[in-house]
Design a protein around this motif. Structure first.
Motif, PDB file in Angstrom:
ATOM      1  N   PRO A 179      23.598 -65.396 -69.709  1.00  0.00           N
ATOM      2  CA  PRO A 179      24.974 -65.864 -69.937  1.00  0.00           C
ATOM      3  C   PRO A 179      25.160 -66.762 -71.145  1.00  0.00           C
ATOM      4  CG  PRO A 179      24.306 -66.146 -67.635  1.00  0.00           C
ATOM      5  CD  PRO A 179      23.080 -65.798 -68.398  1.00  0.00           C
ATOM      6  N   PHE A 180      24.072 -67.255 -71.719  1.00  0.00           N
ATOM      7  CA  PHE A 180      24.190 -68.115 -72.898  1.00  0.00           C
ATOM      8  C   PHE A 180      24.168 -67.311 -74.194  1.00  0.00           C
ATOM      9  CE2 PHE A 180      19.862 -67.909 -71.293  1.00  0.00           C
ATOM     10  CZ  PHE A 180      19.145 -67.468 -72.400  1.00  0.00           C
ATOM     11  N   LEU A 181      24.067 -65.973 -74.079  1.00  0.00           N
ATOM     12  CA  LEU A 181      24.079 -65.098 -75.251  1.00  0.00           C
ATOM     13  C   LEU A 181      25.251 -64.123 -75.159  1.00  0.00           C
ATOM     14  CD1 LEU A 181      20.298 -64.135 -75.637  1.00  0.00           C
ATOM     15  CD2 LEU A 181      21.597 -65.765 -77.000  1.00  0.00           C
ATOM     16  N   GLY A 196      23.181 -56.336 -70.063  1.00  0.00           N
ATOM     17  CA  GLY A 196      23.286 -57.167 -71.260  1.00  0.00           C
ATOM     18  C   GLY A 196      22.004 -57.848 -71.678  1.00  0.00           C
ATOM     19  N   PHE A 197      20.859 -57.276 -71.321  1.00  0.00           N
ATOM     20  CA  PHE A 197      19.583 -57.915 -71.689  1.00  0.00           C
ATOM     21  C   PHE A 197      19.083 -57.350 -73.009  1.00  0.00           C
ATOM     22  CE2 PHE A 197      15.013 -58.572 -71.735  1.00  0.00           C
ATOM     23  CZ  PHE A 197      14.913 -59.898 -71.353  1.00  0.00           C
ATOM     24  N   ASP A 198      19.341 -58.058 -74.062  1.00  0.00           N
ATOM     25  CA  ASP A 198      18.832 -57.711 -75.390  1.00  0.00           C
ATOM     26  C   ASP A 198      18.781 -58.985 -76.228  1.00  0.00           C
ATOM     27  OD1 ASP A 198      17.947 -56.385 -77.616  1.00  0.00           O
ATOM     28  OD2 ASP A 198      19.891 -55.516 -78.145  1.00  0.00           O
ATOM     29  N   PRO A 199      17.934 -59.948 -75.810  1.00  0.00           N
ATOM     30  CA  PRO A 199      17.925 -61.265 -76.464  1.00  0.00           C
ATOM     31  C   PRO A 199      17.547 -61.229 -77.938  1.00  0.00           C
ATOM     32  CG  PRO A 199      16.040 -61.031 -74.992  1.00  0.00           C
ATOM     33  CD  PRO A 199      16.941 -59.864 -74.731  1.00  0.00           C
ATOM     34  N   LEU A 200      16.775 -60.226 -78.351  1.00  0.00           N
ATOM     35  CA  LEU A 200      16.354 -60.135 -79.756  1.00  0.00           C
ATOM     36  C   LEU A 200      17.298 -59.277 -80.590  1.00  0.00           C
ATOM     37  CD1 LEU A 200      12.493 -59.716 -79.307  1.00  0.00           C
ATOM     38  CD2 LEU A 200      13.801 -61.820 -79.678  1.00  0.00           C
ATOM     39  N   GLY A 201      18.303 -58.696 -79.951  1.00  0.00           N
ATOM     40  CA  GLY A 201      19.252 -57.861 -80.677  1.00  0.00           C
ATOM     41  C   GLY A 201      18.639 -56.583 -81.207  1.00  0.00           C
ATOM     42  N   VAL A 202      17.652 -56.037 -80.480  1.00  0.00           N
ATOM     43  CA  VAL A 202      16.961 -54.824 -80.941  1.00  0.00           C
ATOM     44  C   VAL A 202      17.929 -53.649 -81.073  1.00  0.00           C
ATOM     45  CG1 VAL A 202      15.104 -53.189 -80.420  1.00  0.00           C
ATOM     46  CG2 VAL A 202      14.811 -55.605 -79.900  1.00  0.00           C
ATOM     47  N   SER A 203      18.934 -53.604 -80.189  1.00  0.00           N
ATOM     48  CA  SER A 203      19.886 -52.489 -80.213  1.00  0.00           C
ATOM     49  C   SER A 203      20.774 -52.506 -81.461  1.00  0.00           C
ATOM     50  CB  SER A 203      20.761 -52.506 -78.957  1.00  0.00           C
ATOM     51  OG  SER A 203      21.507 -53.710 -78.872  1.00  0.00           O
TER      52      SER A 203
END
Length: 203
Positions: free
Chosen positions: A38-40, A54-61
């Motif tokens: 939720p903080f991203l 919504g799990f993509d903390p590194l923005g790989v997508s």
């Protein structure tokens, strides 16, 4: 001072690879947060995929086609389901007919060196290479717009006959959920067996 300079250079390097800002992401995701983190912000490219939280903390997508990423997720998850089962099966004493005598005393954690000496890993490498080359045909066609769904190799389609779209969606959700669990489970079972040096259940 040196640490500050290194940190600044790393930030600058990361910024060079940042995706260009688009009106779509700025407007459609304004204020929208990731369900998993939720903080991203919610990753826009993951929208519409079964099991997206919504799990993509590194923005790989932002850098790779999401179809390709989902293909990789399904493939690794399926392999880990088989790997977990195989790892535990060996450690509870299951052996197939013709199992090499040279490997009879090895556990899953200690099988690597005997397998190298026996020559088994060469055979495994060849079969994996063949599987990878043949599967890439479907993946390549998918990335060129063939309409193929990620992870679809035509197996088990008969099980979906007569099912509604909602039921099929639910089956896909179950698969991706089990795939994600299996990747964690296989990492856990290998770590546990090595740390405690005991057979199943590894404590």
């Amino acid at each position: 001072m040196m640490k500050t300079a290194v940190l600044a250079s790393l930030i600058g390097s990361a910024a060079a690879f940042a995706p260009a800002s688009t009106g779509r992401s700025a407007t459609s995701l304004a204020g929208e947060k990731s369900q998993a983190l939720p903080f991203l912000p919610a990753p826009v490219n993951c929208e519409g995929y079964v099991g997206n939280v919504g799990f993509d903390p590194l923005g790989v997508s932002n850098y790779f086609p999401t179809d390709y990423l989902r293909e990789a997720e399904l493939k690794h998850g399926r392999m880990c389901q088989l790997a977990w089962l195989g790892y535990v099966a060996v450690d509870v004493g299951v052996r197939v007919p013709g199992y090499p005598e040279a490997l009879s005393g090895a556990t899953s954690a200690t099988a690597h060196l005997p397998a190298v000496e026996y020559g088994a890993l060469g055979n495994i490498f060849v079969w994996i290479a063949i599987a990878e080359m043949t599967s890439w045909i479907g993946v390549s066609q998918m990335l060129q717009g063939s309409g193929r769904a990620p992870g679809d190799f035509g197996f088990g389609k008969g099980l979906l006959k007569g099912k509604s779209d909602a039921q099929i969606e639910n089956m896909k959700l179950k698969e991706i959920t089990h795939c994600r669990l299996a990747m964690l489970a296989f990492s856990g079972v290998v770590t546990q067996s090595v740390l405690f040096d005991k057979g199943f259940p590894y404590f």
